[in-house]
Write a protein that holds these residues in place. Structure first.
Motif, PDB file in Angstrom:
ATOM      1  N   SER A 437       5.948  11.693  -7.713  1.00 16.57           N
ATOM      2  CA  SER A 437       5.551  10.669  -8.684  1.00 16.57           C
ATOM      3  C   SER A 437       4.159  10.927  -9.232  1.00 16.57           C
ATOM      4  O   SER A 437       3.898  10.697 -10.418  1.00 16.57           O
ATOM      5  CB  SER A 437       5.612   9.283  -8.040  1.00 16.57           C
ATOM      6  N   VAL A 440       4.481  13.680 -11.862  1.00 16.26           N
ATOM      7  CA  VAL A 440       5.070  13.145 -13.089  1.00 16.26           C
ATOM      8  C   VAL A 440       4.036  12.316 -13.850  1.00 16.26           C
ATOM      9  O   VAL A 440       3.929  12.402 -15.080  1.00 16.26           O
ATOM     10  CB  VAL A 440       6.316  12.301 -12.763  1.00 16.26           C
ATOM     11  N   SER A 443       1.557  14.550 -15.632  1.00 17.21           N
ATOM     12  CA  SER A 443       2.108  15.200 -16.816  1.00 17.21           C
ATOM     13  C   SER A 443       1.998  14.295 -18.036  1.00 17.21           C
ATOM     14  O   SER A 443       1.981  14.779 -19.178  1.00 17.21           O
ATOM     15  CB  SER A 443       3.574  15.589 -16.578  1.00 17.21           C
ATOM     16  N   ILE A 451       5.114  20.626 -15.097  1.00 22.54           N
ATOM     17  CA  ILE A 451       5.545  20.266 -13.741  1.00 22.54           C
ATOM     18  C   ILE A 451       6.037  21.517 -13.015  1.00 22.54           C
ATOM     19  O   ILE A 451       6.875  22.253 -13.540  1.00 22.54           O
ATOM     20  CB  ILE A 451       6.657  19.201 -13.803  1.00 22.54           C
ATOM     21  N   ALA A 456      10.032  19.859 -10.197  1.00 16.55           N
ATOM     22  CA  ALA A 456      10.985  19.568 -11.274  1.00 16.55           C
ATOM     23  C   ALA A 456      12.410  19.470 -10.724  1.00 16.55           C
ATOM     24  O   ALA A 456      13.211  18.640 -11.185  1.00 16.55           O
ATOM     25  CB  ALA A 456      10.903  20.631 -12.354  1.00 16.55           C
ATOM     26  N   TYR A 459      12.689  16.124  -9.217  1.00 15.83           N
ATOM     27  CA  TYR A 459      12.570  15.027 -10.187  1.00 15.83           C
ATOM     28  C   TYR A 459      13.781  14.918 -11.108  1.00 15.83           C
ATOM     29  O   TYR A 459      14.264  13.807 -11.392  1.00 15.83           O
ATOM     30  CB  TYR A 459      11.298  15.225 -11.010  1.00 15.83           C
ATOM     31  N   ALA A 463      15.925  11.459 -12.580  1.00 13.40           N
ATOM     32  CA  ALA A 463      15.443  10.930 -13.861  1.00 13.40           C
ATOM     33  C   ALA A 463      16.347   9.852 -14.449  1.00 13.40           C
ATOM     34  O   ALA A 463      15.852   8.830 -14.940  1.00 13.40           O
ATOM     35  CB  ALA A 463      15.247  12.075 -14.853  1.00 13.40           C
ATOM     36  N   ASN A 469       8.517   7.480 -12.564  1.00 12.31           N
ATOM     37  CA  ASN A 469       8.238   7.269 -13.985  1.00 12.31           C
ATOM     38  C   ASN A 469       6.763   7.480 -14.267  1.00 12.31           C
ATOM     39  O   ASN A 469       5.908   7.390 -13.376  1.00 12.31           O
ATOM     40  CB  ASN A 469       8.652   5.857 -14.405  1.00 12.31           C
ATOM     41  N   SER A 470       6.466   7.771 -15.523  1.00  9.24           N
ATOM     42  CA  SER A 470       5.078   7.858 -15.971  1.00  9.24           C
ATOM     43  C   SER A 470       4.790   6.655 -16.861  1.00  9.24           C
ATOM     44  O   SER A 470       5.688   6.135 -17.531  1.00  9.24           O
ATOM     45  CB  SER A 470       4.841   9.154 -16.748  1.00  9.24           C
TER      46      SER A 470
END
Length: 612
Positions: A437, A440, A443, A451, A456, A459, A463, A469-470
């Motif tokens: 997290s 992410v 990023s 990433i 990745a 993640y 998704a 989440n960002s």
């Protein structure tokens, strides 16, 4: 004999830390004031008690100062690390004795600093009451979120709505084939009629009520997550907001942290594991820091003038936003600095000592309340405040309650969560979640950051479920407020304006509060106005078609239907530049807004023959 630590009871600093060490070592060590037991240890000169604490081991070997502390803590579970460092490292030994000497020589100052950082008395920090309040608030937020969608879904994504969910799922299935079911997880693959959508909203509201009541909280929260995820994945543009995915991430984390009880009560609430509680603290940290950090590249935020635009250009201002807009430039710049301090600085206080953590939580709650007063951000501010409740331990909360309302929150022995292997598993899982997290989130802050492949891989499968989440609200400040005004006509000469329930339109209408409800069409109209007419979103043209058809479910999203007899023959959209009036202009005209025509957003159109 049992190992014994002798300390000065008159020293407030000593009393606090002895209580803390006693909690850690349980009954393995006796803690005795030196004034009461000095005669039992004639081998210790009376003057040594005034210089430092004395630790007498089981074989009556005496240790003093920092070494005494480390040998005492070695009797706690997994507490021998500091003693090992003391014995193996000459540098650590010298540094720890030097620090101890400074504290012993300045006890009054140390006591004052200790009072500021931790408080006067020690109690094992537990968060049962904060956890209880967090879950109750989270349940209320889900009630509001589902109920808000219930009164809008038919006009937004219903069978005759602006962007029908059934058509969306058909398009996804045609494009992705069997992958559609994993790439877009939703219960509506089993059926997506208006009855299914209505049932999901009602079921989600009921599950939110269960969470609020404390009934089987983990199962109820997980059900809320499944239902809200299903709605979000068919909601398209109308459920594409950061607080929607924040609510999902919160729900899935909280469902694993919530205690398994048939009906939760404050007195019976089991304190959360600190390892698991850290995940929710970490989510609050990422939310706040990211929201501040993403603003730094924007020139308007950097020159501290952003708030001179924000109050009038935000999606749905309140009347208090009008008043805040009138404040002088110096006040707006100071407010922007304070905003950066709270968003970027205060989150780091979450992981500090309890008094500092309380101060950070109080600052963030106050900040969220100010945002809620000046703007409508549905349940976002409420959700952020719910997170902040987890920063206040039971000892602090009990001090705020009347004496009659205070009670013993829990049996202290119940706050010990499992053995070493269970804790090791928890720490490992939490560590992986924090790394993924955090990566992410970074990023989003650094757009040039890629990433790493390993992260990745972790993640990407998650998704579609919005587990990581960002965030980053208002990364770029809008410095103008274009507004789309939709008009209908039967002859192409006389035009009548469609009025929305919440977004600015009528110049004399006072900006209204609608939070925690979110009028999602009004919000999307704000985003659509920021795009050039040639790049207007597809849903807007669908919206115009529904108006020309006179679709009741879509017209119900507006303040009223200006063509009650029959839908208009033509519809057009014009773009205006809106500004708040000045106090003098408002006193003269009574208007909250003023506007200037910018041009055409959509030329006059009529309903095609095949859609009539």
């Amino acid at each position: 004999m049992k190992p014994t630590l002798l300390y000065d009871r008159d020293c407030g600093f000593c009393r606090y830390w002895v209580a803390r060490w006693a909690d850690a070592t349980d009954e393995a060590v006796d803690y005795v004031p030196s004034a009461e037991a000095g005669e039992e240890f004639p081998e210790i000169a009376p003057g040594r008690f005034r210089e430092a604490v004395q630790f007498v081991d089981a074989d009556r070997t005496v240790y003093s100062g920092a070494e005494a502390v480390f040998r005492c803590l070695a009797n706690a579970p997994r507490g021998g690390k500091l003693l090992w460092c003391y014995r193996k490292s000459r540098g650590f030994r010298r540094a720890s004795e030097a620090v101890y000497g400074v504290i012993a020589s300045h006890r009054n100052a140390a006591s004052l600093l200790n009072r500021v950082l931790w408080g006067l008395t020690y109690a094992r920090p537990t968060f049962a009451l904060g956890q209880w309040a967090f879950f109750r608030n989270l349940g209320l937020i889900f009630i509001v979120a589902f109920a808000s969608l219930f009164v809008q879904f038919k006009g937004l994504i219903g069978e005759k709505g602006i962007t029908p969910a059934v058509m969306f799922l058909e398009a996804v299935r045609d494009q992705l084939g069997d992958e559609a079911y994993t790439r877009l997880p939703t219960l509506f693959w089993f059926g997506v009629s208006d009855e299914w959508l209505r049932g999901a909203c009602l079921a989600g509201t009921l599950c939110g009520a269960f969470v609020t009541a404390g009934f089987l909280t983990p199962l109820s929260l997980f059900s809320c997550w499944v239902l809200y995820l299903s709605l979000l994945n068919v909601g398209q543009d109308f459920l594409s907001f950061q607080w929607d995915i924040l609510l999902l991430e919160t729900a899935i984390l909280a469902s694993f942290i919530a205690p398994w009880q048939i009906l939760a009560r404050p007195k019976d609430e089991r304190p959360p594991s600190r390892v698991l509680l850290f995940l929710l603290w970490w989510l609050l940290f990422r939310l706040m820091v990211s929201s501040g950090a993403v603003k730094l590249p924007d020139e308007v935020w950097r020159d501290l003038t952003a708030l001179t635009y924000h109050y009038e250009t935000q999606p749905l201002p309140t009347a208090w936003g009008w008043y805040a807009h009138q404040l002088p430039l110096w006040f707006q710049k100071v407010s922007t600095v304070i905003m950066f301090v709270i968003e970027i600085g205060c989150p780091f206080l979450i992981f500090m000592t309890r008094r500092i953590r309380h101060a950070g939580g109080t600052a963030m709650i106050g900040f969220m309340l100010l945002i809620a007063i000046t703007g409508n951000y549905c349940f976002f501010n409420w959700l952020a405040i719910a997170f902040c409740l987890l920063l206040f331990d039971d000892q602090f909360v009990m001090q705020l309650l009347p004496k009659r309302a205070r009670f013993r929150v829990h049996d202290p022995n119940r706050s010990k969560h499992g053995g070493i292997w269970r804790q090791a598993i928890r720490v490992t899982i939490v560590g992986v979640l924090v790394i993924v997290s955090g990566t992410v989130a970074w990023s989003r802050i650094d757009r040039n950051f890629e990433i790493p492949p390993l992260i990745a891989k972790l993640y990407k499968p998650s998704a579609p479920y919005f587990i990581f989440n960002s965030y980053g609200l208002f990364a770029n400040m809008t410095t103008s407020r274009p507004e789309i005004v939709i008009e209908g006509s039967n002859d192409g000469a006389a035009w009548t304006e469609y009025r929305f329930r919440w977004k600015p339109g009528e110049l004399a209408r006072r900006p209204r509060w609608n939070a925690p409800h979110q009028p999602r069409l009004d919000w999307q109209m704000w985003f659509a106005a920021l795009r050039p007419p040639q790049y207007r979103p597809g849903w807007f043209d669908n919206f115009v078609v529904r108006l020309l058809q006179g679709e009741p479910s879509v017209l119900a999203l507006l303040q009223k239907d200006p063509f009650p007899e029959a839908p208009p023959t033509y519809i057009r959209a014009r773009l205006y530049d809106y500004h708040f009036t000045t106090p003098a202009e408002r006193a003269d005209t009574g208007n909250w807004w003023k506007r200037e025509l910018m041009g055409e957003y959509l030329r006059a159109v009529e309903l095609p023959e095949n859609l009539r």
